[in-house]
Design a protein around this motif. Structure first.
Motif, short mmCIF file in Angstrom:
data_model
loop_
_atom_site.label_atom_id
_atom_site.label_comp_id
_atom_site.label_asym_id
_atom_site.label_seq_id
_atom_site.Cartn_x
_atom_site.Cartn_y
_atom_site.Cartn_z
N ASN A 131 15.83 -6.50 -3.46
CA ASN A 131 16.29 -5.59 -2.41
C ASN A 131 15.13 -4.85 -1.74
O ASN A 131 15.25 -3.69 -1.36
CB ASN A 131 17.31 -4.58 -2.96
CG ASN A 131 18.08 -3.90 -1.85
OD1 ASN A 131 18.29 -4.47 -0.78
ND2 ASN A 131 18.47 -2.67 -2.08
N PHE A 132 13.99 -5.51 -1.61
CA PHE A 132 12.84 -4.92 -0.95
C PHE A 132 12.81 -5.22 0.55
O PHE A 132 12.25 -4.47 1.32
CB PHE A 132 11.53 -5.48 -1.52
CG PHE A 132 11.13 -4.93 -2.86
CD1 PHE A 132 11.33 -3.60 -3.18
CD2 PHE A 132 10.54 -5.75 -3.79
CE1 PHE A 132 10.93 -3.09 -4.41
CE2 PHE A 132 10.13 -5.25 -5.03
CZ PHE A 132 10.34 -3.93 -5.33
N THR A 174 13.88 -6.11 4.44
CA THR A 174 14.86 -5.86 5.49
C THR A 174 14.17 -6.04 6.84
O THR A 174 12.95 -6.07 6.92
CB THR A 174 15.47 -4.44 5.37
OG1 THR A 174 16.54 -4.32 6.30
CG2 THR A 174 14.44 -3.37 5.62
N ASP A 183 17.12 4.59 5.87
CA ASP A 183 16.86 3.46 4.98
C ASP A 183 15.86 3.86 3.89
O ASP A 183 16.08 3.57 2.72
CB ASP A 183 16.33 2.27 5.79
CG ASP A 183 16.14 1.04 4.95
OD1 ASP A 183 17.01 0.75 4.11
OD2 ASP A 183 15.11 0.36 5.12
N LEU A 184 14.77 4.54 4.27
CA LEU A 184 13.75 4.92 3.30
C LEU A 184 14.23 6.02 2.35
O LEU A 184 13.75 6.12 1.22
CB LEU A 184 12.48 5.37 4.00
CG LEU A 184 11.65 4.26 4.63
CD1 LEU A 184 10.48 4.85 5.40
CD2 LEU A 184 11.17 3.28 3.58
N SER A 242 17.07 6.10 0.93
CA SER A 242 17.82 5.47 -0.15
C SER A 242 17.06 4.31 -0.79
O SER A 242 17.37 3.91 -1.91
CB SER A 242 19.17 4.98 0.35
OG SER A 242 19.00 4.04 1.39
N ASN A 243 16.08 3.74 -0.09
CA ASN A 243 15.27 2.63 -0.60
C ASN A 243 13.81 2.93 -0.31
O ASN A 243 13.29 2.52 0.73
CB ASN A 243 15.65 1.31 0.10
CG ASN A 243 17.10 0.96 -0.09
OD1 ASN A 243 17.52 0.66 -1.18
ND2 ASN A 243 17.86 1.02 0.99
N ARG A 244 13.15 3.64 -1.20
CA ARG A 244 11.80 4.14 -0.92
C ARG A 244 10.73 3.06 -0.91
O ARG A 244 9.61 3.30 -0.52
CB ARG A 244 11.42 5.21 -1.92
CG ARG A 244 12.23 6.47 -1.79
CD ARG A 244 11.78 7.43 -2.81
NE ARG A 244 11.00 6.68 -3.79
CZ ARG A 244 10.56 7.12 -4.93
NH1 ARG A 244 10.80 8.32 -5.28
NH2 ARG A 244 9.89 6.39 -5.76
N GLU A 245 11.03 1.86 -1.38
CA GLU A 245 10.08 0.76 -1.36
C GLU A 245 10.65 -0.33 -0.48
O GLU A 245 11.64 -0.96 -0.81
CB GLU A 245 9.83 0.26 -2.78
CG GLU A 245 9.23 1.33 -3.67
CD GLU A 245 9.14 0.93 -5.13
OE1 GLU A 245 9.73 -0.10 -5.51
OE2 GLU A 245 8.48 1.64 -5.88
N ARG A 246 9.98 -0.55 0.66
CA ARG A 246 10.53 -1.48 1.64
C ARG A 246 9.47 -2.38 2.25
O ARG A 246 8.36 -1.94 2.54
CB ARG A 246 11.18 -0.71 2.80
CG ARG A 246 12.60 -0.32 2.55
CD ARG A 246 13.42 -1.52 2.27
NE ARG A 246 14.79 -1.30 2.58
CZ ARG A 246 15.76 -2.05 2.10
NH1 ARG A 246 15.49 -3.04 1.31
NH2 ARG A 246 16.98 -1.80 2.42
#
Length: 167
Positions: free
Chosen positions: A63-64, A66, A78-79, A81-85
């Motif tokens: 889930n990295f 997008t 987005d960041l 809730s998902n700090r590594e993207r």
């Protein structure tokens, strides 16, 4: 098979695997995530798409990966809730064109946040004002975001979209 493209995509994949597990000491008691921007620059038909597809399929299960958000507000959501993207951008010259024109306010907010992530010596990212009004004061920051960007374009796409002022 292009070794330079393979190296760039391998570095991008590795950056996501280690992500926030290592924090860089940037001096004067300041720390920063080692955010990575990889630009694949090659003519059409030289393996950009297949290399990008390989990295995407490798990291999708974690889930990295997008696509890049279309505004600063959606990027910050987005960041938060998902700090590594990893944001994969095919034809990144379109983003550069929007940055250069300065007409699209959503893209300008997005560019400001990306600049903040890639140039900040802090472990936090200030949320856009549009998000601050929706949240309480305790959540005006995204703590320690780790962002890698894997972008691809052709030489002509880059020269048409980037000028000295943009750099």
């Amino acid at each position: 098979y292009n070794e330079s493209i393979a190296l760039g995509t391998a570095l991008t994949a590795m950056s996501m695997i280690v992500a926030n597990r290592f924090i860089l000491d940037v001096g004067r008691s300041k720390k920063s995530s080692g955010n990575l921007f990889t630009l694949i620059l090659a003519p059409t038909g030289h393996g950009k798409d297949s290399s990008i597809d390989t990295v995407q399929s490798l990291l999708m299960d974690f889930n990295f990966v997008t696509g890049l958000e279309k505004s600063g507000t959606s990027l910050a959501f987005d960041l938060s809730s998902n700090r590594e993207r990893l944001y994969v951008i095919d034809e990144i010259s379109q983003l550069f064109n929007n940055m250069k024109s300065g007409r699209n306010t959503s893209y300008m907010e997005l560019c400001e946040l990306l600049c903040q992530v890639f140039s900040s010596n802090q472990k936090t990212m200030l949320l856009p004002k549009t998000m601050q009004s929706r949240r309480d004061k305790s959540s005006e920051f995204v703590n320690n975001p780790y962002v890698s960007i894997l972008g691809a374009t052709t030489g002509s796409g880059l020269t048409d979209s980037v000028n000295k002022l943009l750099i």
